[in-house]
Design an enzyme around this catalytic site. Structure first.
Site, PDB file in Angstrom:
ATOM      1  N   TRP A 158      -1.908  -0.420  -5.655  1.00  0.00           N
ATOM      2  CA  TRP A 158      -2.408  -1.271  -4.419  1.00  0.00           C
ATOM      3  C   TRP A 158      -2.363  -1.629  -4.165  1.00  0.00           C
ATOM      4  O   TRP A 158      -2.269  -2.403  -2.252  1.00  0.00           O
ATOM      5  CB  TRP A 158      -2.670  -2.890  -5.349  1.00  0.00           C
ATOM      6  N   ASN A 159      -0.877  -0.808  -2.705  1.00  0.00           N
ATOM      7  CA  ASN A 159      -0.309  -0.899  -2.130  1.00  0.00           C
ATOM      8  C   ASN A 159      -1.391  -0.812  -0.687  1.00  0.00           C
ATOM      9  O   ASN A 159      -0.829  -1.413   0.557  1.00  0.00           O
ATOM     10  CB  ASN A 159       0.969  -1.216  -2.139  1.00  0.00           C
ATOM     11  N   PRO A 207      -8.949   2.962  -8.961  1.00  0.00           N
ATOM     12  CA  PRO A 207      -8.416   2.509  -8.713  1.00  0.00           C
ATOM     13  C   PRO A 207      -7.228   1.312  -8.874  1.00  0.00           C
ATOM     14  O   PRO A 207      -7.403   0.763 -10.477  1.00  0.00           O
ATOM     15  CB  PRO A 207      -8.865   1.662  -7.589  1.00  0.00           C
ATOM     16  N   GLY A 219       2.802   5.269  -7.662  1.00  0.00           N
ATOM     17  CA  GLY A 219       3.017   3.852  -8.332  1.00  0.00           C
ATOM     18  C   GLY A 219       4.187   4.424  -9.237  1.00  0.00           C
ATOM     19  O   GLY A 219       5.085   4.724  -8.351  1.00  0.00           O
ATOM     20  N   SER A 220       4.721   3.185 -10.287  1.00  0.00           N
ATOM     21  CA  SER A 220       5.986   3.227  -9.827  1.00  0.00           C
ATOM     22  C   SER A 220       6.681   4.309 -11.562  1.00  0.00           C
ATOM     23  O   SER A 220       5.811   4.905 -11.892  1.00  0.00           O
ATOM     24  CB  SER A 220       6.199   1.787 -11.105  1.00  0.00           C
ATOM     25  N   GLU A 245       3.326  10.328  -6.857  1.00  0.00           N
ATOM     26  CA  GLU A 245       4.865   9.833  -5.994  1.00  0.00           C
ATOM     27  C   GLU A 245       4.758   8.853  -6.704  1.00  0.00           C
ATOM     28  O   GLU A 245       4.340   7.630  -6.988  1.00  0.00           O
ATOM     29  CB  GLU A 245       3.678   9.815  -4.990  1.00  0.00           C
ATOM     30  N   LEU A 246       5.957   8.375  -6.829  1.00  0.00           N
ATOM     31  CA  LEU A 246       6.383   7.521  -7.326  1.00  0.00           C
ATOM     32  C   LEU A 246       7.758   6.476  -7.312  1.00  0.00           C
ATOM     33  O   LEU A 246       7.642   6.416  -6.196  1.00  0.00           O
ATOM     34  CB  LEU A 246       7.257   7.654  -9.011  1.00  0.00           C
TER      35      LEU A 246
END
Length: 466
Positions: A149-150, A174, A226-227, A248-249
């Site tokens: 979401w960033n 999304p 995300g995380s 990409e975490l």
């Protein structure tokens, strides 16, 4: 007054569901709009649509794809004001940040079209002269994208840019926190002439529902922003068939400020990046190691720079409470608040830009990803191994080094274990590969290296002499 419903896009059609998700404006805490809560039927429809869309899109020529993609980018630009306004409402971003977020979407579309034309398909050596060997690159297949979401539109651009240029198709999910502007951009793809089923966008807050996307054998690739915890869940769910991964975490970016650095310049650049997007940036400086001889000077310069920072809100009150808890824990363990440290009273999920000094590496604020507006500053001495301190984390996404000594900067860049190391100035651009090492992920966004992940690498050998 009822709020507007933004439907999903599946196979070129607007799709709703029985349940809906409230999208909250983080600047006010009020409901901004609604999106469908996808059910299993919607998931299965999107898989079928993407499979059909891949067959259609992959059979077009690169020239045909280029014409449509550039028309799509132009159409997005024509609607930029409306989309940026919506992005500001759903994220709380300042306008310049939202315009950058939107701009990266169209930049990615145009960049990957050009980059596809620069791909090489080399002829390989044959020691006996009997064969012609060459490499052929072809579209990989359906790609499922799970996005954060960033930077909603930047994240969409990172995925649909290489998807469209390569001839693949995609199902994008999304974040349910910020789906509105992303959906609006998907609607315009159909208007631009992107065939039905090539871009599908679904919305959901339930992992058990979207897990079916990952468990299906239709996708050839699963990609995510995300995380690390979320990435592990996504990858684990996907291992029902052989798939490619590009994820990409999480990050825990170190900064190393050497005693010979331009201290004021370093402080200004670190503060500017730290508080960009309210600290909700995967490459945000998370642990700032400053040599004891310039420590006080750096802290003072950082405090002065932070006084001029203007930030939007955090994404939710839950996220804000987590970050405030990290500050409280650090103070309890002996850290000192230089500035900030509190929530901003009133509507929305705002927090003061916060700087902590006298932090040590054992504090939670040092080893956890903050993802908020807090800059911990840690003192190191000549007796410390600053590179070992920088590498003392499970993450390896980004790192920053400040020094006027070329050899020292190059050595730090070589030895710090991160997917990108910036010396004397943070710098990111679409032509540069972006991705992590260690628990920060695999694969790349941006650059030719990302595009190559959406293409097969096939070796062809043709007998030319018996």
């Amino acid at each position: 007054m009822s709020k507007k419903m933004y439907p999903m896009l599946i196979n070129g059609k607007f799709v709703e569901s029985k349940k809906s998700i409230d999208v909250i404006n983080p600047s006010t805490g009020n409901v901004l709009g609604l999106v469908p809560e996808a059910d299993n039927d919607a998931v299965q429809q999107s898989l079928k649509a993407a499979e059909q869309g891949f067959k259609a899109w992959s059979s077009t020529t690169p020239a045909e794809r280029k014409k449509i993609i550039l028309r799509y980018a132009d159409l997005l630009d024509e609607n930029s004001e409306r989309i940026v306004d919506l992005l500001i409402e759903e994220t709380g971003k300042p306008r310049d940040n939202a315009e950058y977020d939107f701009g990266m979407l169209t930049t990615c579309l145009r960049f990957f079209v050009e980059e596809f034309e620069r791909l090489d398909q080399p002829v390989l050596h044959d020691p006996d002269g009997r064969f012609l060997h060459y490499i052929q690159r072809q579209p990989l297949g359906v790609a499922v994208g799970m996005l954060a979401w960033n930077f909603p539109l930047l994240n969409v651009g990172y995925k649909i840019g290489p998807v469209l240029a390569s001839g693949c198709s995609t199902i994008i999910k999304p974040s349910h926190y910020t789906p509105l502007a992303s959906l609006e951009t998907a609607y315009l793809a159909k208007e631009a002439g992107v065939p039905d089923g090539v871009i599908n966008m679904i919305t959901s807050s339930e992992h058990d529902v979207t897990k079916a996307l990952l468990q299906s054998d239709v996708p050839s690739m699963v990609t995510m922003i995300g995380s690390t915890r979320g990435g592990l869940e996504v990858m684990n769910s996907s291992c029902t068939s052989v798939k490619h991964f590009s994820v990409e975490l999480g990050g825990n970016a170190p900064v190393v400020v050497y005693p010979d650095a331009d201290v004021c310049d370093a402080a200004n650049k670190v503060v500017d990046l730290k508080f960009a997007n309210c600290g909700q940036v995967c490459v945000s400086p998370n642990r700032c190691f400053v040599h004891e001889s310039v420590y006080d000077e750096f802290v003072a310069a950082a405090k002065a720079r932070a006084a001029d920072v203007q930030m939007g809100p955090m994404i939710s009150d839950k996220a804000r409470q987590y970050v405030l808890g990290l500050v409280e824990s650090a103070v309890a363990d002996g850290s000192e608040i230089v500035c900030g440290g509190k929530a901003v009273e009133g509507a929305g999920y705002f927090m003061e830009p916060t700087i902590l000094k006298d932090v040590d590496a054992r504090m939670k604020v040092s080893y956890e990803e903050i993802f908020g507006p807090v800059l911990p500053i840690i003192k190191y001495t000549d007796a410390d191994d600053e590179i070992a301190l920088a590498n003392d984390t499970q993450y390896g996404l980004a790192a920053y080094v400040f020094t006027t000594n070329l050899a020292k900067g190059l050595r730090a860049a070589r030895d710090i274990k991160a997917g990108s190391v910036c010396v004397n100035e943070p710098h990111y651009s679409v032509q540069l590969p972006h991705g992590g090492l260690k628990q920060s992920g695999v694969g790349k966004d941006c650059s030719r290296y990302s595009l190559q992940e959406y293409l097969t690498l096939k070796r062809v050998s043709v007998l030319i002499e018996n």
